[in-house]
Design an enzyme around this catalytic site. Structure first.
Site, short mmCIF file in Angstrom:
data_model
loop_
_atom_site.label_atom_id
_atom_site.label_comp_id
_atom_site.label_asym_id
_atom_site.label_seq_id
_atom_site.Cartn_x
_atom_site.Cartn_y
_atom_site.Cartn_z
N ASP A 413 0.77 -1.81 -0.09
CA ASP A 413 -0.04 0.41 0.11
C ASP A 413 0.77 1.08 0.25
OD1 ASP A 413 -2.76 1.11 -0.20
OD2 ASP A 413 -1.69 2.16 2.15
N GLU A 466 1.20 -0.37 -5.24
CA GLU A 466 -0.11 0.29 -5.07
C GLU A 466 1.25 1.77 -5.83
OE1 GLU A 466 -3.63 2.89 -3.76
OE2 GLU A 466 -1.75 2.25 -1.65
#
Length: 961
Positions: A413, A466
């Site tokens: 993330d 990401e």
């Protein structure tokens, strides 16, 4: 107090123990070898008496209290340390027998310390934390924690009344690691670390390496043995090592376990990991997904953070069960062919005081300077990636989930926030690197190490980034100065695509570039196309409610949106609930709106997504060359007035090619001319406008033959019906495949004609063998042999044999060919022809049988007359021959014998005919079985044909004549 004992006491060390400031308690506590004997010291507050019990002799030595706080000592004769226990009586008159924690050596070696200090101890989770173990035959738990700036660290829990004085830990040199083995405590014990800081402040911290934690709002760590689970996914892991995932379908279903489905009990809404495993696996398999991606399951205190503010990086959240329950979840998924990717958050962590924040009284895991150590927008702290032990903590953590929980991948993330020092910050809120730039050099180095570790293991586990910026070479190899990730989320495509789909179709013609721009950079990275949880929260609306128009148009828009996503190069991810067009935004506090599946529109959308997923998996052109320019080709991306796109997706062979036409307006276009890549046949094999999906049924039911009409700057073209707000996909059969099929057909015809000649010759020979039996002594009504019926049955058997031989020829072509897909279709059509021939033969056989029946009846009438005449002649003959010579009688008997022989031969022929009839039935049964297994044969063909194709794409066919 005994004077000798008094003189042996080190009162300075004792004071440090009593005031809980000692960082090396083993130096004073436990057995100490002296010239006078073995000095044993212990500190147990609230004890009123303690005895040392020698294990070998069970002799007891009473310990003397040398400090009122609870410090006891005894001098035992001897020169060698022996095994012993304490017999303790507390002030509440409770008596227990315990082992001495300070009589055991450290479980952490110098090698462990060196590797950890240099940031390369990637399985340090086996050393730090709490580990159920056994030392010197005594079961207990080994504790270790990194807290270099603490004055003293102790283990506290229910087992010692949460009293930090009772179990102070030993500092291991200058490593900053504190360690202690505590005997006689078991799995399931609650614990924390008590740290005494400079200035005298005492704080409690959860274990950063704990495997299990209390359910929020409680924060204690729990002793847990994660090595006892017996895994059953060896086959999956072995297969994972060998798979080239870049050339395989990758369909990811993103899931938040706490809200995918919930119980009606609001006090306990969550299902257990084991319950979720079965439910979720069944659903995902039905829908055709290959993987699930779990939003963070690492322990976190705040539900609304969705798991992205982690406090227990090594602990599976206790919301859904124990670590072993989660292992069962992973194991179950693997046994049923579903991969599991875990979201992971190395970019930042929350400020909760019981966790990593200011862990040892200093900024240990984060930066001291808030310009480097905090995210002003998120209110969280940034890891200090330049500190080796911190980088080691994170790299080992990613490795931990793969090694201990068999995760198939890690989705990282907020990578962009790690790469840029000024991410989300204004001028003056960040500090440049040593070169004056905004790149976080320490984070880059950590990411390269992590990716290098994953690739070196070659176990098939993947890392996904990401990353929302244009940082170059995210998925390039570390050796090429890339970061080394396997995949990157395509956030640019997601934003452009959603903006386009939200636009009213009337105005889309001016925004065509939002659809096509992604192909400009499509091969710069290895992308995953995502429609993730971030797009259906915070008043952004669900996917169905992003679409313009009334409800019917919304569903039409969403179908073409999902279809275009599936046809676009790149792997795929869709967030839960969007597959059946949930109207509400996602809410972590409630389950999905599964009741919507009672409505036709939502059920049709679910079925549509399911069929689309399976269609994607079935066609290699949609995934095999996702990251090669050879896998995609525009036909026409300039028809913006009609908002139509047409393009090709390709795999290894021309016949794998798919022609895709997308229409983003609610207008149907009939006889739309689209250029095609080559001459051949084009058949519609998927349409988003089917009635069963909620469409209008504007389809192309017949195959299209490419014409020599130029269109889209191509030599050949076809005219098709383009559905409104829909996508249609055509399979492409090049002309050379058709030619190859013709060659096969002609070769089969030659074989069949040769067999026909042989069979016809057999028929002619059989006809010449027909006989009529007319004799006085050997013909009667019960022994009549109908040779014509035998002959006709043989004819029918020969016809059947011809049909069977054709079928075997086809089968030989299937078996011996390189199994080209189009030839498979031709074989199927040939089989249908032979099936028709079989029916015609059966019909002919029935007709001939009927004729035979009539002829038999007629012949039997004639034979009765013959028998009557024969009887008369016999009577007359008996009178005339009464005086004949005996030689003539012998001649008559010889003639009768010959006739009897002929009759026997005919009976044998009849028997052969019956056997042939049985053979026909066997052959028919074989053909039926062959037809039943044809799909299995063709499946084998699909799996293997690509290895047997010539360089020009034409399959080699060999047939045994």
């Amino acid at each position: 107090m005994d004077e000798k004992l008094y003189n042996l006491c080190n009162w300075g060390e004792i004071e440090a123990i009593v005031y809980s400031e000692h960082d090396d308690p083993h130096k004073i506590l436990g057995p100490q070898i002296t010239e006078e004997g073995i000095l044993i010291n212990t500190f147990i507050p609230t004890a009123i008496s303690i005895e040392v019990k020698v294990a070998k002799t069970e002799k007891k030595y009473v310990m003397e209290r040398v400090d009122e706080a609870g410090f006891y000592a005894v001098l035992v004769p001897g020169k060698k340390i022996f095994s012993y226990t304490y017999c303790v009586t507390f002030d509440n008159q409770t008596e227990i027998e315990i082992s001495d924690p300070y009589a055991f050596k450290s479980s952490i070696t110098e090698t462990d310390i060196s590797r950890f200090s240099n940031g390369i101890h990637y399985n340090v989770y086996d050393k730090l934390g709490a580990h159920v173990t056994e030392m010197k035959g005594v079961k207990g738990v080994s504790f270790a924690v990194w807290a270099p700036n603490a004055i003293r660290v102790s283990v506290v829990g229910d087992f010692n009344l949460w009293d930090g004085r009772r179990h102070p830990m030993r500092r291991l040199g200058t490593s900053g690691i504190f360690e202690l083995f505590i005997p006689n405590i078991n799995e399931g014990e609650l614990y924390k670390f008590e740290l005494k800081l400079k200035g005298g402040l005492v704080i409690l911290k959860s274990d950063p390496y704990a495997y299990y934690s209390e359910l929020r709002p409680n924060t204690a760590s729990i002793v847990y043995d994660i090595n006892k689970y017996e895994w059953n996914d060896d086959n999956w892991l072995e297969k994972r090592k060998k798979v080239d995932h870049e050339k395989q379908p990758l369909l990811i279903y993103e899931v938040h376990l706490g809200s995918w489905i919930q119980k009606e009990d609001k006090d306990d809404p969550f299902y257990n990991y084991r319950e979720l495993a079965v439910r979720l696996c069944d659903y995902v398999k039905e829908m055709g997904y290959t993987h699930i991606e779990l939003m963070p399951i690492m322990e976190h205190p705040f539900d609304a953070s969705w798991g992205y503010q982690v406090t227990g990086y090594y602990a599976a959240t206790s919301r859904y069960g124990t670590p072993e329950d989660f292992m069962y979840f992973m194991d179950y998924m693997h046994q049923h062919g579903i991969g599991v990717i875990l979201d992971w958050v190395p970019a930042h962590f929350p400020r909760d005081t019981f966790a990593l924040s200011n862990f040892d009284g200093t900024c240990l895991y984060e930066h001291l300077d808030p310009r480097q150590g905090s995210h002003p927008h998120w209110g969280t702290l940034i890891f200090n990636y330049g500190r080796p032990q911190v980088a080691n903590f994170l790299i080992a953590n990613a490795n931990f989930w793969v090694e201990k929980y068999h995760a198939d991948g890690i989705r990282m993330d907020a990578v962009a926030s790690m790469l840029y020092l000024d991410y989300g910050k204004k001028h003056g809120e960040w500090v440049a690197n040593i070169y004056g730039g905004n790149e976080n050099l320490e984070a880059i180095e950590m990411l390269k190490k992590l990716n290098s570790l994953f690739r070196s293991k070659k176990n098939g586990a993947i890392l996904i980034a990401e990353e929302s910026t244009a940082w170059p070479q995210i998925t390039d190899a570390v050796e090429n100065n890339g970061l080394g990730f396997q995949y990157k989320w395509n956030m640019g495509w997601m934003n452009d695509f959603i903006n386009y789909m939200k636009c009213d179709p009337l105005f889309r013609k001016g925004r065509q570039n939002e659809l096509t721009f992604s192909m400009v950079y499509a091969y710069s990275e290895k992308f995953i196309l995502v429609l993730s949880h971030d797009e259906v929260v915070h008043e952004k609306g669900s996917m169905i409610n992003k679409m313009p128009g009334d409800m019917e148009h919304k569903f039409n828009n969403l179908r073409v949106a999902y279809a275009y996503m599936m046809a676009h190069p790149g792997k795929k991810l869709l967030f839960m609930g969007q597959e059946f067009a949930q109207y509400n935004e996602w809410n972590e506090d409630k389950g999905l709106d599964w009741y919507l599946l009672d409505q036709d529109k939502n059920q049709e959308m679910k079925n549509y997504v399911k069929d689309l997923n399976w269609f994607y998996q079935k066609h290699p052109a949609l995934y095999k060359k996702d990251f090669s320019m050879e896998g995609f080709e525009w036909i026409n991306n300039m028809d913006s007035d009609r908002s139509i796109l047409s393009f090709l997706r390709k795999a290894d062979h021309k016949e794998d090619t798919l022609l895709i036409v997308c229409n983003f307006t609610p207008v149907v276009y009939e006889d739309y001319i689209v250029g095609v890549p080559f001459k051949g046949k084009y058949k519609e094999i998927f349409s988003s406008d089917k009635v069963e999906y909620g469409g209008k049924g504007n389809l192309n039911p017949r195959s299209k033959v490419a014409k020599d009409t130029e269109a889209d700057e191509r030599e050949y073209s076809i005219a098709i019906t383009v559905p409104p707000m829909g996508m249609t996909i055509f399979s492409c059969t090049p002309e050379e495949v058709t030619i190859t099929k013709s060659k096969v057909r002609r070769k089969k015809e030659v074989i069949t004609n040769n067999k026909l000649e042989v069979m016809n010759e057999k028929k002619e020979n059989l006809e010449s063998e027909s006989v009529i039996i007319d004799t006085e002594d050997n013909i009667d009504e019960n022994s009549t042999i109908d040779v014509d019926e035998v002959r006709v049955d043989k004819e029918l058997d020969i016809d059947t044999e011809i049909a069977v031989s054709e079928n075997e020829s086809i089968k030989a072509n299937v078996t011996n060919s390189n199994e080209n897909k189009e030839i498979e279709l031709e074989i199927e059509r040939e089989t249908n022809v032979n099936e028709a021939n079989k029916k015609e033969i059966s019909k002919s056989k029935a007709s001939k049988k009927e004729t035979i029946k009539k002829e038999t009846s007629k012949r039997q009438t004639g034979k009765k007359e013959i028998n009557r005449k024969a009887s008369n002649r016999k009577s007359t003959s008996n009178k005339e021959t009464s005086n004949k010579d005996t030689n003539k009688k012998g001649t008559s008997r010889k003639a009768n014998k010959n006739i009897n022989k002929e009759i026997t031969n005919i009976k044998n022929e009849q028997k052969d005919a019956i056997e042939l009839d049985t053979k026909v039935e066997d052959i028919t049964s074989y053909r039926d079985k062959n037809d039943t297994n044809r799909e299995i044969q063709i499946e084998t063909v699909n799996n293997n044909y690509e290895d047997n194709v010539d360089s020009d794409g034409v399959t080699n066919i060999t047939t045994e004549e």
